[in-house]
Design a protein around this motif. Sequence first.
Motif, PDB file in Angstrom:
ATOM      1  N   MET A  54     -26.413  33.279 126.778  1.00  0.00           N
ATOM      2  CA  MET A  54     -25.092  32.797 127.129  1.00  0.00           C
ATOM      3  C   MET A  54     -24.452  33.766 128.107  1.00  0.00           C
ATOM      4  SD  MET A  54     -23.844  30.773 123.745  1.00  0.00           S
ATOM      5  CE  MET A  54     -22.185  30.840 124.148  1.00  0.00           C
ATOM      6  N   THR A  55     -24.908  33.731 129.323  1.00  0.00           N
ATOM      7  CA  THR A  55     -24.335  34.606 130.331  1.00  0.00           C
ATOM      8  C   THR A  55     -23.340  33.857 131.203  1.00  0.00           C
ATOM      9  OG1 THR A  55     -26.154  34.100 131.827  1.00  0.00           O
ATOM     10  CG2 THR A  55     -26.389  36.052 130.403  1.00  0.00           C
ATOM     11  N   ASP A  56     -23.037  32.615 130.857  1.00  0.00           N
ATOM     12  CA  ASP A  56     -22.092  31.817 131.628  1.00  0.00           C
ATOM     13  C   ASP A  56     -20.710  32.449 131.535  1.00  0.00           C
ATOM     14  OD1 ASP A  56     -20.043  29.316 131.615  1.00  0.00           O
ATOM     15  OD2 ASP A  56     -21.755  28.954 132.935  1.00  0.00           O
ATOM     16  N   ALA A  57     -20.119  32.781 132.676  1.00  0.00           N
ATOM     17  CA  ALA A  57     -18.829  33.480 132.721  1.00  0.00           C
ATOM     18  C   ALA A  57     -17.679  32.612 132.241  1.00  0.00           C
ATOM     19  CB  ALA A  57     -18.560  33.986 134.137  1.00  0.00           C
ATOM     20  N   THR A  58     -17.863  31.297 132.158  1.00  0.00           N
ATOM     21  CA  THR A  58     -16.776  30.413 131.753  1.00  0.00           C
ATOM     22  C   THR A  58     -16.655  30.275 130.235  1.00  0.00           C
ATOM     23  OG1 THR A  58     -18.190  28.452 131.883  1.00  0.00           O
ATOM     24  CG2 THR A  58     -16.977  29.079 133.885  1.00  0.00           C
ATOM     25  N   VAL A  59     -17.583  30.839 129.484  1.00  0.00           N
ATOM     26  CA  VAL A  59     -17.529  30.747 128.035  1.00  0.00           C
ATOM     27  C   VAL A  59     -16.437  31.675 127.520  1.00  0.00           C
ATOM     28  CG1 VAL A  59     -18.785  31.200 125.898  1.00  0.00           C
ATOM     29  CG2 VAL A  59     -19.961  30.157 127.825  1.00  0.00           C
ATOM     30  N   THR A  60     -15.533  31.109 126.722  1.00  0.00           N
ATOM     31  CA  THR A  60     -14.482  31.905 126.112  1.00  0.00           C
ATOM     32  C   THR A  60     -14.887  32.185 124.671  1.00  0.00           C
ATOM     33  OG1 THR A  60     -12.851  30.821 127.501  1.00  0.00           O
ATOM     34  CG2 THR A  60     -12.038  31.970 125.548  1.00  0.00           C
ATOM     35  N   VAL A  61     -14.853  33.444 124.304  1.00  0.00           N
ATOM     36  CA  VAL A  61     -15.243  33.859 122.963  1.00  0.00           C
ATOM     37  C   VAL A  61     -13.979  34.084 122.147  1.00  0.00           C
ATOM     38  CG1 VAL A  61     -16.421  35.647 121.639  1.00  0.00           C
ATOM     39  CG2 VAL A  61     -17.348  34.920 123.836  1.00  0.00           C
ATOM     40  N   SER A  62     -13.956  33.524 120.954  1.00  0.00           N
ATOM     41  CA  SER A  62     -12.791  33.697 120.091  1.00  0.00           C
ATOM     42  C   SER A  62     -12.670  35.156 119.666  1.00  0.00           C
ATOM     43  CB  SER A  62     -12.924  32.806 118.850  1.00  0.00           C
ATOM     44  OG  SER A  62     -13.962  33.279 118.021  1.00  0.00           O
ATOM     45  N   ARG A  63     -11.478  35.519 119.252  1.00  0.00           N
ATOM     46  CA  ARG A  63     -11.247  36.887 118.773  1.00  0.00           C
ATOM     47  C   ARG A  63     -12.094  37.175 117.545  1.00  0.00           C
ATOM     48  NH1 ARG A  63      -4.988  38.490 119.077  1.00  0.00           N
ATOM     49  NH2 ARG A  63      -5.934  40.533 119.072  1.00  0.00           N
ATOM     50  N   SER A  64     -12.242  36.166 116.674  1.00  0.00           N
ATOM     51  CA  SER A  64     -13.026  36.393 115.457  1.00  0.00           C
ATOM     52  C   SER A  64     -14.506  36.595 115.793  1.00  0.00           C
ATOM     53  CB  SER A  64     -12.846  35.241 114.470  1.00  0.00           C
ATOM     54  OG  SER A  64     -13.344  34.031 115.008  1.00  0.00           O
ATOM     55  N   ALA A  65     -15.025  35.864 116.770  1.00  0.00           N
ATOM     56  CA  ALA A  65     -16.429  36.032 117.169  1.00  0.00           C
ATOM     57  C   ALA A  65     -16.633  37.409 117.797  1.00  0.00           C
ATOM     58  CB  ALA A  65     -16.855  34.934 118.135  1.00  0.00           C
ATOM     59  N   ALA A  66     -15.696  37.834 118.638  1.00  0.00           N
ATOM     60  CA  ALA A  66     -15.793  39.141 119.287  1.00  0.00           C
ATOM     61  C   ALA A  66     -15.725  40.255 118.239  1.00  0.00           C
ATOM     62  CB  ALA A  66     -14.692  39.309 120.323  1.00  0.00           C
ATOM     63  N   ARG A  67     -14.820  40.112 117.277  1.00  0.00           N
ATOM     64  CA  ARG A  67     -14.706  41.141 116.227  1.00  0.00           C
ATOM     65  C   ARG A  67     -15.940  41.161 115.350  1.00  0.00           C
ATOM     66  NH1 ARG A  67     -10.925  41.502 110.964  1.00  0.00           N
ATOM     67  NH2 ARG A  67     -11.705  43.515 110.295  1.00  0.00           N
ATOM     68  N   ALA A  68     -16.432  39.983 114.967  1.00  0.00           N
ATOM     69  CA  ALA A  68     -17.625  39.920 114.128  1.00  0.00           C
ATOM     70  C   ALA A  68     -18.818  40.545 114.850  1.00  0.00           C
ATOM     71  CB  ALA A  68     -17.934  38.473 113.742  1.00  0.00           C
ATOM     72  N   ALA A  69     -18.947  40.267 116.132  1.00  0.00           N
ATOM     73  CA  ALA A  69     -20.058  40.833 116.916  1.00  0.00           C
ATOM     74  C   ALA A  69     -19.957  42.355 116.967  1.00  0.00           C
ATOM     75  CB  ALA A  69     -20.060  40.241 118.322  1.00  0.00           C
ATOM     76  N   ARG A  70     -18.775  42.855 117.255  1.00  0.00           N
ATOM     77  CA  ARG A  70     -18.578  44.305 117.332  1.00  0.00           C
ATOM     78  C   ARG A  70     -18.845  44.968 115.983  1.00  0.00           C
ATOM     79  NH1 ARG A  70     -13.122  44.868 117.720  1.00  0.00           N
ATOM     80  NH2 ARG A  70     -13.145  45.298 115.499  1.00  0.00           N
ATOM     81  N   ASP A  71     -18.254  44.422 114.936  1.00  0.00           N
ATOM     82  CA  ASP A  71     -18.407  45.018 113.607  1.00  0.00           C
ATOM     83  C   ASP A  71     -19.856  44.968 113.126  1.00  0.00           C
ATOM     84  OD1 ASP A  71     -15.700  45.445 113.724  1.00  0.00           O
ATOM     85  OD2 ASP A  71     -15.185  44.016 112.132  1.00  0.00           O
ATOM     86  N   LEU A  72     -20.550  43.868 113.407  1.00  0.00           N
ATOM     87  CA  LEU A  72     -21.943  43.745 113.014  1.00  0.00           C
ATOM     88  C   LEU A  72     -22.805  44.756 113.774  1.00  0.00           C
ATOM     89  CD1 LEU A  72     -24.144  42.363 111.380  1.00  0.00           C
ATOM     90  CD2 LEU A  72     -24.294  40.635 113.194  1.00  0.00           C
ATOM     91  N   ARG A  73     -22.561  44.910 115.060  1.00  0.00           N
ATOM     92  CA  ARG A  73     -23.320  45.871 115.873  1.00  0.00           C
ATOM     93  C   ARG A  73     -23.130  47.286 115.328  1.00  0.00           C
ATOM     94  NH1 ARG A  73     -21.494  49.029 119.476  1.00  0.00           N
ATOM     95  NH2 ARG A  73     -19.615  47.829 119.850  1.00  0.00           N
ATOM     96  N   ILE A  74     -21.906  47.639 114.989  1.00  0.00           N
ATOM     97  CA  ILE A  74     -21.614  48.971 114.449  1.00  0.00           C
ATOM     98  C   ILE A  74     -22.308  49.153 113.101  1.00  0.00           C
ATOM     99  CG2 ILE A  74     -19.769  50.431 113.511  1.00  0.00           C
ATOM    100  CD1 ILE A  74     -17.965  49.222 115.780  1.00  0.00           C
ATOM    101  N   LEU A  75     -22.225  48.147 112.243  1.00  0.00           N
ATOM    102  CA  LEU A  75     -22.849  48.231 110.927  1.00  0.00           C
ATOM    103  C   LEU A  75     -24.366  48.358 111.037  1.00  0.00           C
ATOM    104  CD1 LEU A  75     -22.806  48.138 107.855  1.00  0.00           C
ATOM    105  CD2 LEU A  75     -22.843  45.634 108.029  1.00  0.00           C
ATOM    106  N   VAL A  76     -24.974  47.573 111.911  1.00  0.00           N
ATOM    107  CA  VAL A  76     -26.429  47.649 112.077  1.00  0.00           C
ATOM    108  C   VAL A  76     -26.827  49.054 112.530  1.00  0.00           C
ATOM    109  CG1 VAL A  76     -28.355  46.822 113.491  1.00  0.00           C
ATOM    110  CG2 VAL A  76     -26.802  45.185 112.418  1.00  0.00           C
ATOM    111  N   GLY A  77     -26.072  49.632 113.441  1.00  0.00           N
ATOM    112  CA  GLY A  77     -26.354  50.995 113.892  1.00  0.00           C
ATOM    113  C   GLY A  77     -26.254  52.002 112.760  1.00  0.00           C
TER     114      GLY A  77
END
Length: 148
Positions: free
Chosen positions: A1-24
């Motif tokens: 999903m590299t399409d620049a027109t895709v808008t990501v919800s705040r919850s998706a962005a937070r979940a992605a960030r938090d999951l990445r940190i937790l996995v690390g």
Amino acid sequence: MTDATVTVSRSAARAARDLRILVGRLRRRFLEQSDSRELTPSQQSLVSRLSKADSSASDLATAERVRPQAVAATLNILEERGLIERRPDPADRRRQLVSLSDAGREFHEGRRRAGDEWLATVMQEKFSEDERRIVLEALTLLERLGQE
């Protein structure tokens, strides 16, 4: 999903960030719990791949998305440490197949077992049965991320 027109919800962005940190964090904790014999992450990754199946150096390079020269150097180190073996590919004698040695398999299994035991113990101590069920349900959802 590299399409620049895709808008990501705040919850998706937070979940992605938090999951990445937790996995690390979890990855670092797994490494702390197991005997890494001072292997680099790229060496550990090749050992993990080879635990699943024998492979050629070029196939490993493709799977790891690195240059063949980088894999060759890593394999040389693993061979020096006695963790891998090479043999001619019976289907194509020009190629070599790489596999884990008995010591490499023992090393990988020991690391996996130590990590599993640590995580199971921590989950037993910190989570109730209901919370562990919630974790299992969340893992079912997260598994979809790996199916792309």
